[in-house]
Design a protein around this motif. Structure first.
Motif, PDB file in Angstrom:
ATOM      1  N   LEU B 174      -1.451 -11.401  -0.922  1.00  0.00           N
ATOM      2  CA  LEU B 174      -1.180 -10.347   0.055  1.00  0.00           C
ATOM      3  C   LEU B 174       0.164  -9.688  -0.205  1.00  0.00           C
ATOM      4  O   LEU B 174       0.381  -8.531   0.144  1.00  0.00           O
ATOM      5  CB  LEU B 174      -1.238 -10.911   1.472  1.00  0.00           C
ATOM      6  CG  LEU B 174      -2.643 -11.307   1.928  1.00  0.00           C
ATOM      7  CD1 LEU B 174      -2.602 -11.909   3.320  1.00  0.00           C
ATOM      8  CD2 LEU B 174      -3.596 -10.128   1.893  1.00  0.00           C
ATOM      9  N   GLY B 175       1.040 -10.456  -0.844  1.00  0.00           N
ATOM     10  CA  GLY B 175       2.311  -9.850  -1.238  1.00  0.00           C
ATOM     11  C   GLY B 175       2.097  -8.640  -2.120  1.00  0.00           C
ATOM     12  O   GLY B 175       2.920  -7.711  -2.153  1.00  0.00           O
ATOM     13  N   VAL B 176       1.008  -8.650  -2.847  1.00  0.00           N
ATOM     14  CA  VAL B 176       0.676  -7.498  -3.680  1.00  0.00           C
ATOM     15  C   VAL B 176      -0.142  -6.474  -2.891  1.00  0.00           C
ATOM     16  O   VAL B 176       0.112  -5.268  -2.936  1.00  0.00           O
ATOM     17  CB  VAL B 176      -0.119  -7.955  -4.924  1.00  0.00           C
ATOM     18  CG1 VAL B 176      -0.582  -6.764  -5.749  1.00  0.00           C
ATOM     19  CG2 VAL B 176       0.709  -8.891  -5.765  1.00  0.00           C
ATOM     20  N   LEU B 177      -1.109  -7.018  -2.162  1.00  0.00           N
ATOM     21  CA  LEU B 177      -2.064  -6.134  -1.495  1.00  0.00           C
ATOM     22  C   LEU B 177      -1.439  -5.334  -0.352  1.00  0.00           C
ATOM     23  O   LEU B 177      -1.613  -4.120  -0.257  1.00  0.00           O
ATOM     24  CB  LEU B 177      -3.230  -6.964  -0.932  1.00  0.00           C
ATOM     25  CG  LEU B 177      -4.318  -7.364  -1.919  1.00  0.00           C
ATOM     26  CD1 LEU B 177      -5.388  -8.176  -1.211  1.00  0.00           C
ATOM     27  CD2 LEU B 177      -4.948  -6.125  -2.542  1.00  0.00           C
ATOM     28  N   VAL B 178      -0.723  -6.039   0.546  1.00  0.00           N
ATOM     29  CA  VAL B 178      -0.284  -5.382   1.782  1.00  0.00           C
ATOM     30  C   VAL B 178       0.617  -4.165   1.546  1.00  0.00           C
ATOM     31  O   VAL B 178       0.349  -3.090   2.102  1.00  0.00           O
ATOM     32  CB  VAL B 178       0.355  -6.411   2.750  1.00  0.00           C
ATOM     33  CG1 VAL B 178       1.062  -5.720   3.904  1.00  0.00           C
ATOM     34  CG2 VAL B 178      -0.720  -7.341   3.275  1.00  0.00           C
ATOM     35  N   PRO B 179       1.650  -4.286   0.709  1.00  0.00           N
ATOM     36  CA  PRO B 179       2.504  -3.096   0.541  1.00  0.00           C
ATOM     37  C   PRO B 179       1.723  -1.902   0.007  1.00  0.00           C
ATOM     38  O   PRO B 179       1.897  -0.768   0.468  1.00  0.00           O
ATOM     39  CB  PRO B 179       3.545  -3.561  -0.468  1.00  0.00           C
ATOM     40  CG  PRO B 179       3.510  -5.025  -0.449  1.00  0.00           C
ATOM     41  CD  PRO B 179       2.128  -5.420  -0.065  1.00  0.00           C
ATOM     42  N   ARG B 180       0.844  -2.187  -0.944  1.00  0.00           N
ATOM     43  CA  ARG B 180       0.087  -1.096  -1.553  1.00  0.00           C
ATOM     44  C   ARG B 180      -0.876  -0.474  -0.526  1.00  0.00           C
ATOM     45  O   ARG B 180      -0.946   0.745  -0.394  1.00  0.00           O
ATOM     46  CB  ARG B 180      -0.691  -1.668  -2.754  1.00  0.00           C
ATOM     47  CG  ARG B 180      -1.438  -0.646  -3.549  1.00  0.00           C
ATOM     48  CD  ARG B 180      -0.521   0.038  -4.564  1.00  0.00           C
ATOM     49  NE  ARG B 180      -1.252   1.131  -5.186  1.00  0.00           N
ATOM     50  CZ  ARG B 180      -1.023   2.424  -4.938  1.00  0.00           C
ATOM     51  NH1 ARG B 180      -0.050   2.764  -4.121  1.00  0.00           N
ATOM     52  NH2 ARG B 180      -1.729   3.366  -5.521  1.00  0.00           N
ATOM     53  N   LEU B 181      -1.551  -1.350   0.212  1.00  0.00           N
ATOM     54  CA  LEU B 181      -2.493  -0.851   1.209  1.00  0.00           C
ATOM     55  C   LEU B 181      -1.762  -0.093   2.324  1.00  0.00           C
ATOM     56  O   LEU B 181      -2.269   0.886   2.864  1.00  0.00           O
ATOM     57  CB  LEU B 181      -3.303  -2.000   1.806  1.00  0.00           C
ATOM     58  CG  LEU B 181      -4.367  -2.595   0.877  1.00  0.00           C
ATOM     59  CD1 LEU B 181      -5.023  -3.814   1.510  1.00  0.00           C
ATOM     60  CD2 LEU B 181      -5.435  -1.557   0.535  1.00  0.00           C
TER      61      LEU B 181
END
Lengths: 373, 734
Positions: B174-181
């Motif tokens: 989620l460290g990758v997913l959340v900022p991008r999303l």
């Protein structure tokens, strides 16, 4: 509507009654400071019922139209309350015995609607419906009118007095001509100026006056409430209107002004109190309005310490507000007819301060409320 | 590459396996790796992992390298995409489960096989971000294909995400997913929907981990709201996690997490109901004495924080509806806490109670405790006032007005003017000179009629005085329907005590110093009272038809309402077949007529003077309007006196005289040709009556006149009237 409505009140009362004994039994655990917390909790939840009058003065046998305290003297002086009644008498009440010391008859049995002392309790000014303003000498038991001014004014507009120097006063009063206000210097009775609204201003009669100055020696300023509902700020020395604010739709019945905060309040026959302020450019601006439960305010007085104010209502009730935010504090329901006037005492010890209200029901109720704060 | 069929898959799988096992010489370097890297990714992954894991056997050299390359070249995203596409055509769920397992457990698997000698790319902290990127790439492809109008399933990605999260790798992925999303969803509805769908499709067993991950990582409540949508409303499991587990069962979350969570609940109307429920539950826990005793201090602090954050999100109307509950819970809670021997507990109770009181009680008194402020209390208090989205947060009270504690003002209600309860008091008010009591006067005028009706005995004592006051009563303030009100009261007085009042009124009719208005009032009142007296008491309730009432014309505005009533009655009558009509009539006829005994008092005085011009009042001269009404009144009185003894007398002695004048005036006023054309018959009848003085003639004539008077404009009629002419006619006819 009071936020703690009655159902809430009774529920929380039950809880509090359960809670209080337990709290006080466990003294070991509860510091002394807790008690005050509990007390504040209690008062906050169960707002106390409004107090009863400290005492009631009866015996004017006529509607009471004006009240004025003279309690500022040091110990041997007896605190006094002057009342003016519809029968034309001025009663001087002894606040120790609660009895009339003297009854002054100087207005030909015509209603007296303004009484004020002039630098001590021996010199009195009174205004009556006989269109006269009398100056009394009450020293050493005398009860004589030393001088009088024929106002030729037929309305109910109370005059306003301002001490400008030792032994010199300015007095604003409604003049003979309907819209005019006259400023006299007392005791010389020389006319300082006449304040005439501009042609076509259609302000109507002046209804209430408040003469004040920012500090001793500065220019006196007059606030006048008119029949058309507007409040006008007059520069007395220039005889010029500085600002006009339409505060009400009905005649302004009463106003008071706090020169420190440059904020004033006015009431009319409507349901609203209007609070307005005076900005640096000497312009009056509406600050806020406060809706009342019943219509009609006959008198408004801010306590000298500017903490609270009292209003006299046509609904027989006296209302107390915090002056800073106009927080409603109390509704004193004692009288059975229109309350005509409210007045705060000038006790030098704040704890002794009193509030008096005179009513059409011929009684004067005297209250001790928020004297501690 | 096009999706492979089952058979092709099996064949290609076998090929890859043999390729993997083949000795180095049999597989040309570079080419065989390509086969793996470009082949169908799912198959390749399976084969590669198998080749790693054939237990006991010699590890195939190069397999790890290929796998490493496989990951680095982004084949995972190809794999996910491949499955997503298959899924859109109903893929095989078992295979997917196997794949998910393989993907998520790959680092463990490899690490086991290589005994810790695995390359860094297989470390979880490296692998899962990589997987996150792969997920993002797939999501982008999905977004593209959705925009292209193609349907696409996201559930495989959701499963992968769920599985990763339940494995405790939320942070990495989620460290990758959340900022991008967060970026992507900012202003893109399709991305928002993709994101909502991504979370919604996570199976229940993994939901908690995913939601928790999102809540913990979202930079703010608004972002969380964007990422999760109305997940908590749609998904029971998510709802449980958000509204129960995270708030009431767990207490290790940071304040930011709480703010995210509760802020998220507050940002949508559907979710606000949950927010309110949450607040209720929190308050229940907070105020439960057993919870206070048995739960750790940290949890109590946590719940307190949650309560304060909830409060900060409440709007005025919500507070309004929940004030009572809030207050009760607060009282209970503060009681438990003040009982506690722990300073922290007591302080917590005080801070929360103060805050609740501040929030629910913006105008009135606010609780204020004395305690030492520390970081904790400051933090707690800051929670209450830090909602930028709702600006109606009350400012903290000033010390100035605060020391002024209001008294109870609940009794301050609108002032009701009490109307007098005795008739004599009413008289006092109405005759009183105290003009300023307008309210009281109004209340009295309004109350008087019912007082009179209720107290007939008391009324009789003062009836004439009352009638006099009412006759002279002028409208002081504008009361709606004042004239009717006064009239009704007059009628009430007259019917209560008919004889003296009628005497008074009729005598006043001809006396001096009354306006026309007042004289006509007298007539109207007489008529209405006569009607009331003659009418059976219950007549209002029965169904007697309007035709039996005389048509009473009053000058008041009530005419119109009577008009429509008549029209409606008429219509009803026309359209109704009354089977019991006879019965109805009989019932009506059987009532005694109360007007009988007093009719004389109404009638005779009225016709006393009409033909003699008085000093100020010339009926047959200028005041013809009143004459018209007088005739009308007389007619109605006559009608109402049906079956009375006096009626005969009335007819004998006065009617003739009165009617003569009516007729004469009529004859004079209406143009001759009109009379001759329209009323020849009536004229002849009149003539015969005047000549013959027959009984029947009298009554016929009476009715004739009444009819004419009602149908002809009285004002026109009387305009040219004069007594002389009338006299002449009489003479002539005699």
């Amino acid at each position: 509507m009071h936020p703690w409505n009655s159902t809430v009140g009774s529920a929380s009362l039950k809880l509090m009654l359960k809670l209080l004994p337990r709290l006080f039994q466990r003294r070991i655990l509860i510091e002394d400071s807790m008690k005050s917390k509990v007390a504040s909790l209690f008062t906050a939840l169960m707002a106390l019922p409004p107090p009863d009058p400290q005492f009631v003065l009866r015996g004017t046998s006529a509607a009471v139209h004006t009240l004025y305290f003279s309690c500022g003297g040091s110990e041997p002086d007896i605190p006094l309350l002057y009342s003016g009644s519809e029968s034309g008498f001025i009663h001087v009440w002894n606040l120790r015995t609660h009895r009339v010391d003297t009854a002054l008859d100087g207005h030909g049995r015509k209603s007296v609607y303004c009484v004020e002392t002039m630098g001590g309790k021996d010199r009195l000014l009174s205004q009556g419906r006989d269109q006269r303003i009398c100056l009394w000498d009450l020293a050493e038991g005398r009860t004589s009118v030393t001088d009088s001014v024929f106002t030729e004014h037929v309305g109910f507009c109370r005059c306003s007095l301002l001490k400008v120097a030792q032994g010199r006063w300015l007095m604003a009063m409604a003049a003979r001509s309907l819209e005019e206000i006259q400023i006299l210097e007392l005791p010389s009775k020389t006319s300082v100026c006449t304040l005439k609204p501009e042609v076509g201003a259609k302000l109507g009669m002046p209804m209430c006056l408040k003469l004040w100055q920012l500090s001793c020696g500065s220019q006196p300023v007059l606030l006048a409430g008119y029949e058309d509902g507007s409040v006008v700020l007059w520069n007395v020395s220039m005889g010029k209107a500085l600002s006009q604010l339409v505060c009400h739709q009905e005649p302004v019945m009463s106003l008071d002004f706090d020169s420190e905060k440059a904020k004033g309040i006015s009431g009319s026959s409507e349901k609203v109190l209007s609070i307005w302020s005076l900005n640096e450019q000497q312009n009056l601006q509406v600050y806020k309005t406060h809706e009342l439960v019943n219509a009609g305010i006959s008198d408004i007085t801010i306590r000298p310490d500017k903490k609270i104010l009292a209003t006299a209502g046509w609904d027989h009730r006296i209302r107390i507000f915090g002056w800073k935010k106009l927080k409603p504090l109390a509704v004193l329901d004692y009288h059975t007819a229109t309350v005509h006037c409210v007045s705060f005492s000038d006790h030098s010890n704040p704890r002794e301060r009193l509030l008096a209200a005179g009513s059409k029901d011929q009684r004067i109720s005297v209250w001790s409320i928020y004297a501690q704060t | 590459p096009a999706a492979l069929g089952e058979r092709e898959r099996a064949l290609f799988g076998a090929f890859l396996r043999s390729l993997a096992r083949a000795p180095g010489a049999a597989r040309p370097e570079g080419v065989w790796q390509r086969c793996f890297l470009e082949g169908p990714a799912s198959l390749v992954l399976c084969v590669l992992l198998e080749s790693l894991g054939s237990a006991g056997s010699v590890r195939i050299p190069g397999a790890v390298g290929v796998l490493e390359q496989f990951l680095q070249e982004g084949r995972v995203s190809a794999l996910l995409w491949e499955v997503c596409q298959q899924q859109a055509q109903a893929g095989c769920p078992e295979l997917q489960d196997v794949l998910i397992n393989k993907i998520v457990c790959l680092p463990d698997h490899v690490s086991n096989k290589l005994q810790g000698k695995n390359p860094p790319v297989f470390f979880p902290q490296n692998y899962f971000p990589l997987l996150g990127d792969a997920v993002l790439q797939v999501l982008e492809k999905i977004s593209d294909s959705l925009r292209g109008g193609l349907d696409c399933s996201i559930s495989f990605v959701s499963h992968v995400l769920g599985k990763v999260c339940i494995h405790g790798r939320q942070k990495e992925i989620l460290g990758v997913l959340v900022p991008r999303l967060t970026d992507l969803t900012k202003s893109d509805c399709i991305w928002q929907r993709i994101c909502w769908r991504l979370v919604e499709c996570v199976p229940d067993r993994w939901m908690e981990a995913v939601v928790l991950g999102f809540v913990q990582r979202a930079p703010g409540a608004d972002v969380l709201s964007r990422l999760l949508g109305n997940l908590v409303v749609k998904n029971k499991k998510a709802q449980f996690v958000v509204t129960q587990k995270m708030l009431l069962l767990q207490y290790g979350h940071t304040t930011e997490v709480l703010q995210n969570l509760l802020g998220y609940l507050s940002l949508d109307s559907l979710r606000r109901t949950l927010l309110l429920r949450v607040l209720q539950e929190l308050l229940e826990t907070w105020s439960s004495s057993s919870a206070v005793k048995h739960s750790p201090a940290e949890q109590q602090l946590y719940i307190s924080k949650a309560i304060l954050i909830c409060l900060s999100h409440l709007k005025e109307p919500e507070i309004e509806t929940h004030r009572q509950e809030l207050l009760t819970s607060m009282m209970e809670g503060v009681k438990c806490r003040l009982d506690s021997s722990l300073l922290q507990q007591r302080r917590l109770g005080m801070v929360v109670a103060e805050s609740i009181s501040l929030k629910i009680n913006t105008e009135g008194p606010v609780l204020k405790f004395e305690y030492e402020e520390d970081d904790e209390t400051r933090e707690l208090k800051s929670l209450l006032v830090q909602t930028p989205s709702f600006c109606n947060v009350p400012s903290l009270p000033d010390d100035d007005d605060d020391d002024l504690i209001p008294y109870d003002m609940s009794e301050d209600k609108e002032l009701k003017i009490k109307a007098p309860v005795y008739i004599r008091d009413c008289i006092e008010v109405l005759t009183g000179s105290r003009t300023e009591d307008v309210d009281k006067w109004e209340a009295t005028v309004k109350a008087l009629e019912s007082l009179v009706r209720k107290n007939p005995a008391a009324t009789r004592e003062v009836s004439v005085e009352l009638a006099k006051i009412l006759l002279h009563l002028e409208e002081k303030s504008s009361i709606e329907g004042f004239v009717e009100l006064r009239q009704r009261t007059q009628v009430a007085v007259l019917t209560t005590d008919p004889i003296p009042v009628a005497k008074y009124l009729t005598s006043q009719f001809y006396s001096l110093n009354y306006s026309l208005r007042q004289r006509m009032d007298i007539l109207d009142v007489l008529v209405l009272a006569a009607q009331e007296l003659s009418c059976p008491k219950f007549c209002g309730k029965t169904k007697h038809s309007g035709a039996q009432k005389p048509c009473i014309q009053l000058l008041q505005g009530s005419d119109s309402s009577k008009g429509w009533r008549r029209v409606v009655d008429e219509r009803i009558k026309n359209k109704t077949r009354r089977l019991d009509k006879g019965h109805c009539d009989m019932e009506l006829a059987s009532r005694p007529n109360e007007f009988n005994s007093v009719a004389g008092y109404f009638f005779f005085p009225l016709i006393q003077h009409f033909d003699r011009p008085l000093t100020t009042f010339d009926l047959l001269g200028e005041d013809h309007l009143v004459l018209g009404r007088l005739a009308h009144t007389l007619a109605i009185l006559m009608y109402l006196a049906v079956n009375t003894v006096v009626r005969k007398v009335l007819l004998y002695r006065y009617v003739r005289q009165g009617l003569l004048s009516c007729i004469s005036s009529l004859l004079l006023s209406v143009p001759t040709e009109r009379i001759l054309a329209d009323m020849t018959e009536e004229l002849l009848e009149t003539q015969s009556w005047l000549g013959g003085k027959t009984w029947w003639g009298t009554s016929v004539l009476f009715w004739l006149v009444v009819k004419l008077l009602c149908s002809t404009s009285l004002i026109v009629m009387a305009a040219v009237m004069s007594w002389h002419c009338a006299l002449e006619i009489c003479m002539i006819s005699k």
